[in-house]
Structure formats: C-alpha cells, structure tokens
Scaffold this active site. Structure first.
Site, PDB file in Angstrom:
ATOM      1  N   MET A 165     -53.217  -5.853  83.951  1.00 30.00           N
ATOM      2  CA  MET A 165     -53.918  -4.705  84.538  1.00 30.00           C
ATOM      3  C   MET A 165     -55.428  -4.926  84.484  1.00 30.00           C
ATOM      4  SD  MET A 165     -51.619  -1.390  83.754  1.00 30.00           S
ATOM      5  CE  MET A 165     -52.173  -1.112  82.097  1.00 30.00           C
ATOM      6  N   GLY A 166     -55.851  -6.164  84.224  1.00 30.25           N
ATOM      7  CA  GLY A 166     -57.272  -6.481  84.273  1.00 30.25           C
ATOM      8  C   GLY A 166     -58.023  -6.073  83.020  1.00 30.25           C
ATOM      9  N   HIS A 195     -55.267 -11.710  76.912  1.00 30.84           N
ATOM     10  CA  HIS A 195     -54.777 -12.135  78.227  1.00 30.84           C
ATOM     11  C   HIS A 195     -54.961 -13.639  78.399  1.00 30.84           C
ATOM     12  CE1 HIS A 195     -55.988  -7.836  79.287  1.00 30.84           C
ATOM     13  NE2 HIS A 195     -54.722  -7.864  79.641  1.00 30.84           N
ATOM     14  N   GLN A 208     -46.967   3.471  85.953  1.00 31.20           N
ATOM     15  CA  GLN A 208     -46.678   3.374  84.517  1.00 31.20           C
ATOM     16  C   GLN A 208     -47.605   4.230  83.664  1.00 31.20           C
ATOM     17  OE1 GLN A 208     -47.407  -0.978  84.667  1.00 31.20           O
ATOM     18  NE2 GLN A 208     -48.271  -0.714  82.625  1.00 31.20           N
ATOM     19  N   GLU A 211     -46.395 -10.330  73.131  1.00 31.41           N
ATOM     20  CA  GLU A 211     -45.556  -9.697  72.107  1.00 31.41           C
ATOM     21  C   GLU A 211     -46.126  -8.327  71.716  1.00 31.41           C
ATOM     22  OE1 GLU A 211     -45.260 -12.289  68.746  1.00 31.41           O
ATOM     23  OE2 GLU A 211     -44.128 -10.864  67.548  1.00 31.41           O
ATOM     24  N   GLN A 252     -41.974  -3.522  76.152  1.00 37.61           N
ATOM     25  CA  GLN A 252     -42.179  -4.047  77.508  1.00 37.61           C
ATOM     26  C   GLN A 252     -41.483  -5.401  77.671  1.00 37.61           C
ATOM     27  OE1 GLN A 252     -45.901  -3.675  79.910  1.00 37.61           O
ATOM     28  NE2 GLN A 252     -46.252  -5.744  79.209  1.00 37.61           N
TER      29      GLN A 252
HETATM   30  P1  AMP Z   1     -52.113  -5.453  80.256  1.00 38.00           P
HETATM   31  O1  AMP Z   1     -53.284  -5.886  81.088  1.00 38.00           O
HETATM   32  O2  AMP Z   1     -52.491  -4.620  79.085  1.00 38.00           O
HETATM   33  O3  AMP Z   1     -51.005  -4.869  81.080  1.00 38.00           O
HETATM   34  O4  AMP Z   1     -51.533  -6.778  79.624  1.00 38.00           O
HETATM   35  C1  AMP Z   1     -51.113  -7.845  80.416  1.00 38.00           C
HETATM   36  C2  AMP Z   1     -50.315  -8.797  79.558  1.00 38.00           C
HETATM   37  O5  AMP Z   1     -51.135  -9.266  78.499  1.00 38.00           O
HETATM   38  C3  AMP Z   1     -49.092  -8.117  78.928  1.00 38.00           C
HETATM   39  O6  AMP Z   1     -48.000  -9.023  78.925  1.00 38.00           O
HETATM   40  C4  AMP Z   1     -49.570  -7.826  77.536  1.00 38.00           C
HETATM   41  O7  AMP Z   1     -48.527  -7.753  76.584  1.00 38.00           O
HETATM   42  C5  AMP Z   1     -50.464  -9.027  77.277  1.00 38.00           C
HETATM   43  N1  AMP Z   1     -51.418  -8.732  76.213  1.00 38.00           N
HETATM   44  C6  AMP Z   1     -52.261  -7.667  76.126  1.00 38.00           C
HETATM   45  N2  AMP Z   1     -52.937  -7.690  74.978  1.00 38.00           N
HETATM   46  C7  AMP Z   1     -52.522  -8.791  74.301  1.00 38.00           C
HETATM   47  C8  AMP Z   1     -52.836  -9.370  73.047  1.00 38.00           C
HETATM   48  N3  AMP Z   1     -53.714  -8.825  72.223  1.00 38.00           N
HETATM   49  N4  AMP Z   1     -52.209 -10.519  72.692  1.00 38.00           N
HETATM   50  C9  AMP Z   1     -51.291 -11.085  73.500  1.00 38.00           C
HETATM   51  N5  AMP Z   1     -50.943 -10.592  74.706  1.00 38.00           N
HETATM   52  C10 AMP Z   1     -51.548  -9.468  75.108  1.00 38.00           C
END
Ligand code: AMP
Length: 287
Positions: A31-32, A38, A62, A153, A158
C-alpha cells in the site's frame, strides 16, 4: 536504474505476460509509503526471481475505518523512485474502478471468502478487512500471475488469507518474510510515521510484550492463558489501548483461545497508540 510505471492495471498485466514468458516473475503487493520492511520483501523477491514487479495501492476495500483510509500516508512518486533503486523492474497502481472494471462502483464488488484464517482477532476487530484483502490480492494475482508472491510475517492473519487465496487459484508460490524491526523492537509500519515521539516510546510495548511472552515460553510456560497474561501485563499502560493480546497455535488456527498445553504458539497483539492502530506478532516456539 529506472523502472517502468503504470497507472492502468491492464497495461501492467500486459507487461507481466511478457516478463513471465522470459522467466520467473516475482510480485510484492504493497500500500506504499515504503519502508525498510517492504524493502526486505523486495530484496528477497529480486534475489530469487528473474523479474520483479510491485503494486502500490491503498485498497479502500480493506479499510473498516474511513478516517484511517483518509490519513493513510501516500507518495507514489517517492515509492516508485525507491523501488527502481532496489531492483524492481515495474511498479503499478490503479483505482478500484480500474482494478474491477466489470463492476459498477465499489459497492458492487463481490468480496472473496478470506478463509478460516480470518476468524477471530483481526476478523473480530476489523470486520470486512480480511475479505477486502482477499478480494484485492486475488485480483492482483489474476493480473500479474506471478511465479512467487512475497508477504510479511508482520501481518500474520493476512498470510493465512493469502495462502487460502493462492490455494484456490492454484498459484502463486507464497513466500513469507520475517518482520523487519526498528532497533528498539518496534515492527516497521507505514503507520509509525503517524506516531508522536512519546507515542513511539509507548508503541515499543507491543514488541516488548511479545518478546517477554517468548521468554516465558522458553522457561516452560505452555498454557495459553498464562502466556496471554504475560502479554497483557507488559502491554497495559496509559496511552496504550489494547484491542487484543492473544496466543494461538499457528498451524491449527482457531478463532478462540486454544486448549493447552500448547506444542506450538504464536503471540499476536493489536493496540492503539496516539489513535494509530498497530499490530505485531511473534512465534514463541521454535520454527
Ligand atoms: P502494506 O503496505 O502495509 O500493505 O504491506 C505490504 C507488505 O509488506 C505486506 O505483505 C506486509 O506484511 C509487509 N510488511 C509490512 N511491514 C513489514 C515489516 N515490518 N516487516 C516485514 N514485512 C512487512
């Protein structure tokens, strides 16, 4: 390095079809407001595949809270520039209308069943959230048709939902990467940017509680109720509004507290700090 950039998912799908014909294609949905968490997914994906593409889309389906959706940080240009530096060949975004052209407006999009991993915890506290995740992830998979897709993780339920979606579709291979943390333990999150300095200090309680529960596990505690008590004792403080502090058997997901003694355990917490909703989790038992 520059990467190709599309705002039309249809053009992104065409690029992906060509990339797939040339070798393995990795996909990282986001989601940027990208951070080092990320990028850890991006690095794993780039290392294991011939090509890598990333989506940046703040998915309204969501968000159960309109205020959360409104203030979610967004900077597509900065994200695209960062991704280009980290081995991403293509980045794309879109709108609900473009991702679901067969529907007449967001309200007519048929939500996917997120599967049993959506029961309890996030499922209880964010109604519809994981169905919204399942719906966009399935559509993104259909567009990209990746060889492998990478998730963090940090969002444990999710990952259960994504595995359910991938099993239904028959692809892609789902890879789950470890949670990337700040030096003090706080799980990296785009929402951390919304915390005050004092709030950041309070937010560190989430990870501290998880690591204390792991110490309890390592000292022999196997009763889920006792482990939850350890979590709560470490979490509770003024300015930390706990939504849940729970223990589950990660391989036999249940909506409610499982019966002990446990053979495997994962601790999961959600709390609001400065009005910002934060989640984190940790495997207590050995992998
Ligand atoms: P989001 O942009 O929050 O939707 O996250 C995109 C992806 O990055 C998802 O698979 C999240 O689980 C992963 N993600 C977000 N924060 C972390 C983190 N601190 N460590 C590892 N993966 C992450």
């Amino acid at each position: 390095m520059t990467s190709v950039r599309f705002e039309d998912p249809e053009l992104a799908a065409r690029w992906c079809a060509k990339a797939r014909a040339a070798g393995s294609l990795a996909f990282v949905p986001t989601m940027g407001a990208l951070h080092a968490g990320h990028l850890s997914l991006v690095h794993a994906a780039a290392a294991e595949n011939d090509q890598l593409c990333v989506s940046v889309f703040v998915n309204p389906l969501q968000f159960d809270d309109p205020r959360d959706l409104e203030r979610y940080p967004r900077d597509f240009d900065a994200d695209a520039a960062l991704l280009a530096e980290h081995g991403c060949a293509m980045v794309f975004t879109g709108t609900l209308e473009r991702f679901f052209p067969e529907t007449e407006g967001a309200n007519t999009i048929v939500l996917r069943d997120p599967g049993p991993g959506a029961r309890g915890l996030e499922g209880d506290h964010r109604p519809g959230h994981l169905a919204g995740v399942a719906t966009i992830v399935a559509r993104l998979f259909e567009l990209v048709q990746p060889t492998r897709a990478y998730f963090g993780e940090k969002d444990f339920q999710q990952t259960l939902v994504v595995r359910h979606v991938a099993a239904r579709l028959g692809y892609p291979e789902v890879r789950v990467c470890p949670t990337s943390r700040e030096p003090e333990g706080l799980a990296r999150s785009s929402r951390n940017a919304l915390l005050s300095e004092a709030g950041r200090g309070r937010a560190a309680r989430l990870s501290r509680a998880l690591f204390e529960a792991r110490v309890a596990w390592q000292s022999g505690v196997r009763e889920p109720g006792e482990l939850e008590a350890v979590l709560l004792a470490a979490l509770l403080a003024p300015g930390v509004d706990v939504e849940y502090a729970a223990v589950r058997d990660p391989e036999r997901w249940t909506a409610a507290l499982p019966a002990g003694p446990l053979e495997r355990a994962r601790a999961l917490v959600a709390a609001r700090v400065d009005g910002v909703r934060l989640i984190d989790n940790l495997l207590l038992s050995d992998p």
